[in-house]
Scaffold this active site. Structure first.
Site, mmCIF file in Angstrom:
data_model
loop_
_atom_site.group_PDB
_atom_site.id
_atom_site.type_symbol
_atom_site.label_atom_id
_atom_site.label_comp_id
_atom_site.label_asym_id
_atom_site.label_seq_id
_atom_site.Cartn_x
_atom_site.Cartn_y
_atom_site.Cartn_z
ATOM 1 N N ASN A 54 0.756 -1.277 0.041
ATOM 2 C CA ASN A 54 0.077 0.019 0.144
ATOM 3 C C ASN A 54 0.932 1.250 -0.139
ATOM 4 O OD1 ASN A 54 -1.756 2.252 0.741
ATOM 5 N ND2 ASN A 54 -3.168 0.727 1.711
ATOM 6 N N ASP B 19 -0.139 4.497 -0.306
ATOM 7 C CA ASP B 19 -0.845 5.905 0.287
ATOM 8 C C ASP B 19 0.133 6.623 0.746
ATOM 9 O OD1 ASP B 19 -2.936 4.465 -0.624
ATOM 10 O OD2 ASP B 19 -3.794 4.008 1.421
ATOM 11 N N HIS B 20 1.169 6.431 1.704
ATOM 12 C CA HIS B 20 1.669 7.067 2.447
ATOM 13 C C HIS B 20 2.774 7.714 1.761
ATOM 14 C CE1 HIS B 20 -1.153 6.932 5.494
ATOM 15 N NE2 HIS B 20 -0.906 5.612 5.569
ATOM 16 N N ARG C 51 3.891 18.809 0.778
ATOM 17 C CA ARG C 51 4.529 19.968 -0.163
ATOM 18 C C ARG C 51 3.736 20.424 -1.041
ATOM 19 N NH1 ARG C 51 9.664 21.973 1.483
ATOM 20 N NH2 ARG C 51 9.468 21.922 3.612
ATOM 21 N N HIS D 164 -5.447 3.242 -1.660
ATOM 22 C CA HIS D 164 -6.731 3.936 -1.084
ATOM 23 C C HIS D 164 -7.234 5.247 -1.364
ATOM 24 C CE1 HIS D 164 -9.351 4.129 3.087
ATOM 25 N NE2 HIS D 164 -9.962 4.260 1.901
ATOM 26 N N ARG E 256 -9.464 7.835 -0.683
ATOM 27 C CA ARG E 256 -10.318 8.488 0.394
ATOM 28 C C ARG E 256 -11.147 9.436 -0.086
ATOM 29 N NH1 ARG E 256 -8.454 6.346 5.812
ATOM 30 N NH2 ARG E 256 -10.414 7.619 6.492
ATOM 31 N N ARG F 259 -7.098 12.597 1.007
ATOM 32 C CA ARG F 259 -5.990 13.151 2.061
ATOM 33 C C ARG F 259 -4.599 12.419 1.551
ATOM 34 N NH1 ARG F 259 -6.989 9.919 7.313
ATOM 35 N NH2 ARG F 259 -8.921 10.778 7.286
ATOM 36 N N HIS F 260 -4.253 11.497 0.666
ATOM 37 C CA HIS F 260 -3.154 10.919 0.361
ATOM 38 C C HIS F 260 -3.322 10.565 -1.306
ATOM 39 C CE1 HIS F 260 -5.104 7.167 1.604
ATOM 40 N NE2 HIS F 260 -4.619 7.457 2.651
ATOM 41 N N GLU G 250 -8.842 0.612 -2.672
ATOM 42 C CA GLU G 250 -9.591 0.525 -1.548
ATOM 43 C C GLU G 250 -10.382 1.802 -1.644
ATOM 44 O OE1 GLU G 250 -6.060 -1.509 1.332
ATOM 45 O OE2 GLU G 250 -6.544 0.486 1.582
ATOM 46 N N THR H 269 -6.752 6.123 10.447
ATOM 47 C CA THR H 269 -6.624 5.242 9.486
ATOM 48 C C THR H 269 -7.890 4.324 9.541
ATOM 49 O OG1 THR H 269 -5.280 3.307 8.820
ATOM 50 C CG2 THR H 269 -5.472 3.701 11.131
ATOM 51 N N THR H 270 -8.035 3.147 8.779
ATOM 52 C CA THR H 270 -9.107 2.597 8.727
ATOM 53 C C THR H 270 -9.208 1.673 10.169
ATOM 54 O OG1 THR H 270 -8.568 2.246 6.235
ATOM 55 C CG2 THR H 270 -10.699 0.995 7.500
ATOM 56 N N GLU I 78 -11.063 -9.515 3.425
ATOM 57 C CA GLU I 78 -9.997 -9.105 4.054
ATOM 58 C C GLU I 78 -9.972 -9.024 5.396
ATOM 59 O OE1 GLU I 78 -7.365 -6.259 2.104
ATOM 60 O OE2 GLU I 78 -6.334 -5.769 3.840
ATOM 61 N N HIS J 180 -3.351 -4.930 7.769
ATOM 62 C CA HIS J 180 -3.440 -3.606 8.696
ATOM 63 C C HIS J 180 -2.404 -3.744 9.914
ATOM 64 C CE1 HIS J 180 -4.973 0.247 10.307
ATOM 65 N NE2 HIS J 180 -5.296 0.158 9.271
ATOM 66 N N GLY J 181 -1.597 -2.694 10.094
ATOM 67 C CA GLY J 181 -0.566 -2.727 11.001
ATOM 68 C C GLY J 181 0.445 -3.920 10.955
ATOM 69 N N GLY K 151 1.326 -1.455 4.473
ATOM 70 C CA GLY K 151 1.606 -0.130 4.004
ATOM 71 C C GLY K 151 2.436 0.963 4.734
ATOM 72 N N HIS K 152 1.846 1.290 5.685
ATOM 73 C CA HIS K 152 2.387 2.345 6.700
ATOM 74 C C HIS K 152 3.881 1.810 7.211
ATOM 75 C CE1 HIS K 152 3.172 4.710 10.381
ATOM 76 N NE2 HIS K 152 2.518 5.592 9.556
HETATM 77 N N1 PXP Z 1 -5.798 -3.216 4.288
HETATM 78 C C1 PXP Z 1 -6.777 -2.255 4.279
HETATM 79 C C2 PXP Z 1 -8.180 -2.680 3.880
HETATM 80 C C3 PXP Z 1 -6.423 -0.976 4.714
HETATM 81 O O1 PXP Z 1 -7.412 -0.051 4.517
HETATM 82 C C4 PXP Z 1 -4.987 -0.596 4.986
HETATM 83 C C5 PXP Z 1 -4.642 0.588 5.333
HETATM 84 O O2 PXP Z 1 -4.933 1.600 4.634
HETATM 85 C C6 PXP Z 1 -3.970 -1.742 4.935
HETATM 86 C C7 PXP Z 1 -4.481 -2.953 4.564
HETATM 87 C C8 PXP Z 1 -2.713 -1.480 5.209
HETATM 88 O O3 PXP Z 1 -2.601 -1.116 6.544
HETATM 89 P P1 PXP Z 1 -1.069 -0.535 6.951
HETATM 90 O O4 PXP Z 1 -0.793 0.802 6.330
HETATM 91 O O5 PXP Z 1 -1.423 -0.304 8.497
HETATM 92 O O6 PXP Z 1 -0.080 -1.486 6.715
#
Ligand code: PXP
Length: 244
Positions: free
Chosen positions: A10, A12-13, A21, A46, A48, A52-53, A73, A103-104, A154, A194-195, A216-217
């Site tokens: 992911n 996004d970040h 910037r 994602h 959103r 935001r990203h 997403e 976050t989600t 998921e 996630h996480g 992702g993050h």
């Molecule tokens: N899966 C879904 C559905 C999510 O919404 C996210 C966060 O955008 C992720 C996975 C990835 O989570 P993380 O950024 O915490 O790794």
């Protein structure tokens, strides 16, 4: 059951930092190319509602320049579904969205979204796009998705990931494992995310019925110190080792 677990990255970040910037650095397509080179299987983004990203222009930019399948997403709204259909990604994952959240924070509640999801599922069934929902590890949610004929799930691993003691970790791990077994027996494709990070991914990846992890993050953050290609390869190796 394939031994291989797909890895979706992911990005996004990368866009979060870029947007800080308002210009075009770091460039998300450049990041996506490194994701591809590092051996990931999927690019996850994602879009959103508050943009935001990732922003709308990124979608086509990534689609036109990257060969990996895109997992988009989005919130379960018709506006987002129309955007998704015009992009035609490999898959869509419906996620709950609140403007104030960082976050989600939890899975999509299938019960309160049932009618809406039925309409979405009907619309998406006329395309080649695979449809998944991001849910908590809860059999009632799985049963409702089954009634809707949405057979990709998921599971939200966030509670497992933030548990800071063994008792909670075991509790959420077992909950995930049970949900994976329950849904697989109903014929679902099971993904999770996630996480996840280098420390907690192996245990999740060792659940062999999980077919895909989206991360992702942590990886984007860690890439500040070690570079994106290195951290993705390291994550890939940890997942592969957990499958042996
Ligand atoms: N899966 C879904 C559905 C999510 O919404 C996210 C966060 O955008 C992720 C996975 C990835 O989570 P993380 O950024 O915490 O790794």
């Amino acid at each position: 059951m394939s031994k291989y677990c797909k890895l979706g990255i992911n990005i996004d970040h990368v866009a979060t930092v870029r947007n800080a910037r308002g210009e075009n650095h770091p460039n998300v397509v450049r990041a996506a190319k490194i994701v591809e080179k590092a051996g990931a299987d999927i690019i996850t983004i994602h879009l959103r509602e508050d943009r935001r990203h990732i922003v709308d222009a990124d979608l086509l930019d990534i689609k036109n320049n990257i060969n990996l399948p895109i997992n988009l997403e989005i919130a379960p709204t018709m506006e987002m579904i129309d955007i998704a259909i015009s992009l035609n990604p490999h898959s869509i994952c419906l996620v709950p969205e609140k403007r104030q959240e960082i976050t989600t924070e939890g899975g999509l509640d299938i019960n309160s979204n049932f009618k809406n999801l039925n309409l979405i599922s009907e619309k998406i069934s006329k395309t080649d796009i695979k449809l998944a929902c991001f849910i908590d590890c809860d059999n009632r949610q799985i049963d409702l998705l089954n009634n809707l004929g949405i057979k990709i799930v998921e599971f939200h691993t966030g509670q497992y990931a933030i548990s800071n003691n063994d008792k909670d970790k075991d509790f959420y791990y077992n909950k995930l494992k049970k949900a994976v077994i329950y849904s697989s027996n109903l014929g679902f494709t099971c993904n999770a995310g996630h996480g996840l990070n280098f420390e907690n991914v192996s245990k999740i990846a060792s659940i062999k019925k999980i077919q895909e992890l989206n991360i992702g993050h942590f990886l984007i953050g860690e890439s500040i110190f070690y570079g994106l290609e290195y951290v993705i390869k390291k994550m890939r190796n940890l997942i592969n080792t957990a499958r042996k």
